[in-house]
Design a protein around this motif. Structure first.
Motif, PDB file in Angstrom:
ATOM      1  N   UNK A 102       0.854  -1.187   0.000  1.00  0.00           N
ATOM      2  CA  UNK A 102       0.000   0.000   0.000  1.00  0.00           C
ATOM      3  C   UNK A 102       0.889   1.236   0.000  1.00  0.00           C
ATOM      4  N   UNK A 103       0.759   2.111  -0.988  1.00  0.00           N
ATOM      5  CA  UNK A 103       1.643   3.286  -1.056  1.00  0.00           C
ATOM      6  C   UNK A 103       1.392   4.250   0.094  1.00  0.00           C
ATOM      7  N   UNK A 140       4.107   9.149  -2.611  1.00  0.00           N
ATOM      8  CA  UNK A 140       3.559  10.183  -3.494  1.00  0.00           C
ATOM      9  C   UNK A 140       4.478  11.395  -3.556  1.00  0.00           C
ATOM     10  N   UNK A 141       5.046  11.753  -2.416  1.00  0.00           N
ATOM     11  CA  UNK A 141       5.922  12.932  -2.357  1.00  0.00           C
ATOM     12  C   UNK A 141       7.180  12.745  -3.189  1.00  0.00           C
ATOM     13  N   UNK A 142       7.774  11.550  -3.147  1.00  0.00           N
ATOM     14  CA  UNK A 142       9.058  11.325  -3.808  1.00  0.00           C
ATOM     15  C   UNK A 142       8.927  10.867  -5.256  1.00  0.00           C
ATOM     16  N   UNK A 151      -1.663  11.994  -6.362  1.00  0.00           N
ATOM     17  CA  UNK A 151      -2.223  10.919  -5.542  1.00  0.00           C
ATOM     18  C   UNK A 151      -1.906   9.553  -6.138  1.00  0.00           C
ATOM     19  N   UNK A 152      -1.657   8.590  -5.248  1.00  0.00           N
ATOM     20  CA  UNK A 152      -1.522   7.184  -5.605  1.00  0.00           C
ATOM     21  C   UNK A 152      -2.742   6.460  -5.046  1.00  0.00           C
ATOM     22  N   UNK A 205      -5.615   5.899  -0.379  1.00  0.00           N
ATOM     23  CA  UNK A 205      -5.122   7.006  -1.208  1.00  0.00           C
ATOM     24  C   UNK A 205      -3.935   7.653  -0.516  1.00  0.00           C
ATOM     25  N   UNK A 206      -2.785   7.639  -1.182  1.00  0.00           N
ATOM     26  CA  UNK A 206      -1.594   8.342  -0.694  1.00  0.00           C
ATOM     27  C   UNK A 206      -1.478   9.632  -1.497  1.00  0.00           C
TER      28      UNK A 206
END
Length: 294
Positions: free
Chosen positions: A165-166, A171-173, A196-197, A205-206
């Motif tokens: 699970x992300x 998401x940031x990187x 978003x991932x 949702x990441x």
């Protein structure tokens, strides 16, 4: 004159042409220079292994989530999703027909649950939208899984189907997501900072809200990788496989590599995974995680 993806015709006195590529090409270089060479430079290209089952699952899932938004509103139902899964299913890489059928049902249920949590009346700005980004050094092209409009700002959405699970840090990187955000903002002339991932199996949702400064750093990162690739590609053009710029970067991922048959060092990193080994790692179930999902 025909040129490759990263080549352009030059003449004396002309500025250095932009390095053309995709985020996937840039990341392939970071993962393993040898795999990058075999995938993008070698001609003829070495034969890749057949597609694995978890890749079929990922592609089918993406196709369903693409085609769902083409359905009329009255067909955006569980029955409509089930029909899309049936018509989009890719029966490649599975151990037997029974395993394939079982996974088709898992995907149907997971996609249905994911879409129940989505705003099915809010039509995205783009689905599998191709975007491009040019700077003084690079020309990046890619495709966004989904581009949303939320209160006048664009949001980049990328689907994930693997077991892991992300996280918000993922998401940031993410380099591709940041580049897509910049490309979408420039193409549509609208702000785009949120990426978003979406983990389809769990519905998680990441997300990350970029700033102009953080997006600028991601562009600089892409330009730095492209600078290395420009030199590597040029040396390959001169020396071919004798170039020393393409060593293998061995790791546990070698057991999953599509070009493993052409890499003695990679073959020393343990036995090759079966066509269906990644199913245990897909987010619809459990176990060892394959290198990446679609």
């Amino acid at each position: 004159m025909t040129t490759g993806a990263a080549e352009q015709t030059t003449f004396a006195g002309m500025p250095t042409p932009l390095y053309s590529g995709s985020p996937s090409r840039l990341l392939a270089w970071l993962d393993c220079p040898r795999r990058y060479r075999m995938q993008y430079l070698d001609r003829p290209r070495p034969q890749a292994r057949p597609q694995r089952a978890h890749t079929s699952v990922g592609i089918a899932t993406h196709n369903v989530l693409r085609d769902f938004w083409d359905l009329p509103a009255d067909r955006r139902t569980p029955a409509g999703v089930a029909e899309l899964v049936r018509s989009s299913w890719i029966d490649v890489g599975f151990r037997d027909p029974e395993q394939s059928a079982a996974w088709r049902l898992r995907v149907r249920d997971a996609v249905t649950d994911y879409l129940r949590r989505s705003d099915r009346d809010n039509q995205p700005v783009g689905i599998e939208r191709s975007v491009s980004l040019k700077t003084e050094a690079v020309a990046i092209t890619g495709r966004i899984d989904r581009l949303d409009d939320r209160d006048g700002e664009l949001v980049v959405v990328d689907y994930k189907t693997g077991r892991q699970v992300p996280t918000d840090d993922d998401a940031r990187t993410s380099l591709p997501l940041a580049l897509y955000a910049v490309a979408a903002s420039r193409m549509f002339r609208r702000p785009c900072h949120r990426v978003e991932l979406h983990h389809v199996p769990s519905g998680a949702v990441a997300a990350h809200e970029h700033t102009d400064e953080s997006l600028g750093r991601k562009i600089a990162e892409a330009e730095s990788i492209a600078s290395d690739l420009r030199r590597a590609d040029a040396e390959f053009k001169e020396l071919g496989v004798e170039s020393a710029r393409f060593p293998p970067r061995t790791s546990a991922i070698c057991s999953w590599c599509d070009f493993r048959a052409h890499c003695p060092e990679g073959q020393q990193m343990g036995p090759e995974k079966s066509d269906w080994a990644g199913l245990e790692a897909a987010g619809y179930d459990s176990a060892v995680t394959p290198p990446a999902d679609t």
